[in-house]
Design a protein around this motif. Structure first.
Motif, short mmCIF file in Angstrom:
data_model
loop_
_atom_site.label_atom_id
_atom_site.label_comp_id
_atom_site.label_asym_id
_atom_site.label_seq_id
_atom_site.Cartn_x
_atom_site.Cartn_y
_atom_site.Cartn_z
N ALA A 45 -14.12 11.67 -0.13
CA ALA A 45 -14.23 11.41 1.32
C ALA A 45 -12.96 11.81 2.07
O ALA A 45 -12.96 11.83 3.30
N ARG A 46 -11.89 12.12 1.36
CA ARG A 46 -10.61 12.51 1.99
C ARG A 46 -10.24 11.54 3.12
O ARG A 46 -9.99 11.93 4.27
N LEU A 47 -10.19 10.27 2.74
CA LEU A 47 -9.98 9.20 3.72
C LEU A 47 -8.67 9.36 4.48
O LEU A 47 -8.57 8.98 5.65
N ALA A 91 -7.46 -1.98 -3.80
CA ALA A 91 -6.50 -1.17 -4.55
C ALA A 91 -6.85 0.31 -4.44
O ALA A 91 -5.97 1.16 -4.25
N VAL A 92 -8.14 0.62 -4.53
CA VAL A 92 -8.58 2.01 -4.40
C VAL A 92 -8.22 2.54 -3.00
O VAL A 92 -7.67 3.64 -2.85
N LEU A 93 -8.51 1.74 -1.98
CA LEU A 93 -8.27 2.19 -0.61
C LEU A 93 -6.77 2.25 -0.31
O LEU A 93 -6.29 3.18 0.35
N TYR A 95 -4.45 2.94 -2.23
CA TYR A 95 -3.92 4.15 -2.88
C TYR A 95 -4.11 5.38 -1.99
O TYR A 95 -3.25 6.27 -1.93
N ARG A 96 -5.25 5.41 -1.29
CA ARG A 96 -5.61 6.60 -0.49
C ARG A 96 -5.15 6.51 0.96
O ARG A 96 -4.62 7.47 1.51
N SER A 97 -5.48 5.38 1.60
CA SER A 97 -5.27 5.28 3.05
C SER A 97 -5.13 3.82 3.45
O SER A 97 -6.09 3.05 3.34
N SER A 98 -3.95 3.46 3.93
CA SER A 98 -3.74 2.06 4.34
C SER A 98 -4.62 1.70 5.51
O SER A 98 -5.05 0.54 5.64
N LEU A 99 -4.90 2.68 6.39
CA LEU A 99 -5.74 2.36 7.54
C LEU A 99 -7.17 2.06 7.07
O LEU A 99 -7.81 1.11 7.56
N ALA A 100 -7.66 2.82 6.10
CA ALA A 100 -9.00 2.54 5.56
C ALA A 100 -9.01 1.16 4.91
O ALA A 100 -9.97 0.39 5.06
#
Ligand SMILES: Cc1cc2nc3c(=O)[nH]c(=O)nc-3n(C[C@H](O)[C@H](O)[C@H](O)COP(=O)(O)OP(=O)(O)OC[C@H]3O[C@@H](n4cnc5c(N)ncnc54)[C@H](O)[C@@H]3O)c2cc1C
Length: 392
Positions: A45-47, A91-93, A95-100
């Motif tokens: 999803a390239r968050l 934890a998954v989010l 890792y990718r995007s703090s805003l998500a």
């Protein structure tokens, strides 16, 4: 490598399997499957490229992640909301995007009081829309003169026939201005704790206005003012006077998940640091070959692993006993957020000048991690919770 670590969808690498195995003991196959699915989805999803909070909520709904925030009877994933699902996903989010991660967390935090104390009608009206990403939630307790001292809130809800009139000001409210629903804590009597009640207030209510606050990292947040804001009695959650207990039950549940977000962010910083020191050469060899670098990497890994275990053990115990432990949650949040700050700071240091260049991943994490030691109770307040329990 920790089980919460979303870096390795295929599992932990050899040599780092001990923590993985221990952590897996806290999760069962349902949570591990959710983790794998979320990792694959979040990567595709390239968050990190999505900066619109509303769109992020829609994306989280498309990925079916928001279903973890509500019970199955209202479109959720499990019979009741499970903290291990929330920790795995945060934890998954993280890792990718703090805003998500923030948008995910607020869907949970802002709807959980309705899950806990709402009537069937209140739940049916809100929770399915939360899971589908159609309603954005907020949780409004902090005031200009009442932050850590939650029971010092002054916002009043005065009964007037079939309605209440709300007057007062909330500040640092995540999703202020974009929320469709605010769970608002207000005073219906003078008693510090038993005088607080909770209400579910629509974002478009007359007499509700918001003003944004800009932080050091992207986060929709602001003040919410109530001036003669009339809401029906049916908007009250539970009985008059139930608000403080409801707020604490919600925070005791969600605090552990803040630790999980911190684990995700720290794991990302660790991964970025490892990649950097393997390729950056100074004095004729990669930084990774200097023992000082190796010690730093080892300490970062240990911080992530210890945080993972505290977070997962708190989440596991809560799910299994269905009894929130304020001390477990305080320890998990306190340790993991403080550790994440250390890990991220070290990752910046290991990057040298590149670590403070605007747009670098570790530079972004450095700004984003700071608020986690403040919201949902500062580190100092977590220490007071732990100490009071021991000294009682
Ligand atoms: C990014 C972000 C998002 C937030 N989202 C929300 C939200 O959605 N909803 C909401 O209601 N609130 C939200 N908050 C508010 C947050 O919960 C408060 O900021 C927090 O509880 C601290 O309150 P305060 O800022 O008033 O600090 P204060 O309470 O003024 O504390 C200032 C300092 O004094 C210390 N301190 C206070 N009391 C003691 C004590 N007894 N002993 C020792 N030290 C003490 C604190 O630890 C802190 O270091 C958010 C805050 C941030 C930064």
């Amino acid at each position: 490598m920790s089980d919460l670590d979303p870096r390795s969808p295929e599992g932990a690498p050899p040599g780092a399997s001990r923590t993985e195995a221990q952590a897996t003991g806290f999760l069962d196959e349902r949570h591990l499957e959710l983790k794998r699915r979320a990792q694959a989805w979040a990567a595709a999803a390239r968050l990190e490229e999505e900066h619109d909070p509303r769109r992020l909520v829609e994306r989280l709904a498309e990925g079916e992640l928001l279903r973890a925030c509500v019970p199955a009877a209202f479109g959720g994933l499990r019979e009741r909301v499970e903290l291990r699902d929330l920790t795995v996903l945060r934890a998954v989010l993280g890792y990718r995007s703090s805003l998500a991660d923030t948008m995910f967390a607020m869907q949970g935090l802002g709807s959980y009081p309705v899950t806990l104390a709402g009537t069937d009608g209140q739940r049916a009206a809100l929770l399915p829309r939360v899971a589908r990403g159609e309603a954005i939630c907020a949780f409004a307790i902090t005031e200009p003169e009442a932050g850590s001292d939650v029971s010092g809130i002054a916002t009043r809800a005065v009964r007037d026939g079939d309605s209440y009139l709300l007057d007062g000001e909330k500040t640092f409210i995540s999703n202020a201005g974009i929320a469709d629903h605010y769970v608002v804590f207000a005073r219906t009597a003078d008693d510090r704790h038993r005088g607080i009640s909770a209400f579910c207030v629509e974002g478009g209510a007359n007499g509700l206005t918001t003003t944004p606050i800009e932080l050091i990292a992207p986060h929709p947040i602001g003040t919410v003012r109530f001036a003669g804001c009339r809401i029906p009695v049916s908007a009250r959650l539970g009985e008059e006077g139930d608000g403080f207990k409801l707020a604490m039950a919600t925070l005791d549940f969600f605090r552990t998940s803040v630790g999980a977000a911190a684990v995700g962010m720290a794991a990302r910083a660790r991964a970025e640091a490892i990649a950097r020191v393997k390729t950056r050469r100074q004095f004729g060899k990669p930084l990774a070959e200097f023992q000082a670098t190796q010690i730093a990497i080892a300490e970062m890994a240990m911080d992530v692993a210890a945080s993972t275990l505290l977070v997962l053990s708190a989440a596991h115990r809560l799910d299994v006993t269905a009894a929130p432990s304020a001390v477990d949650a305080a320890m998990a949040k306190l340790y993991a957020t403080e550790a994440a700050q250390r890990v991220i700071d070290r990752a910046v240091q290991l990057h040298g000048g590149q670590g403070v260049v605007a747009g670098a991943i570790v530079e972004r994490l450095y700004r984003e991690v700071r608020a986690l030691r403040i919201y949902e109770g500062t580190s100092e307040i977590q220490k007071l919770v732990i100490a009071r329990s021991l000294l009682r």
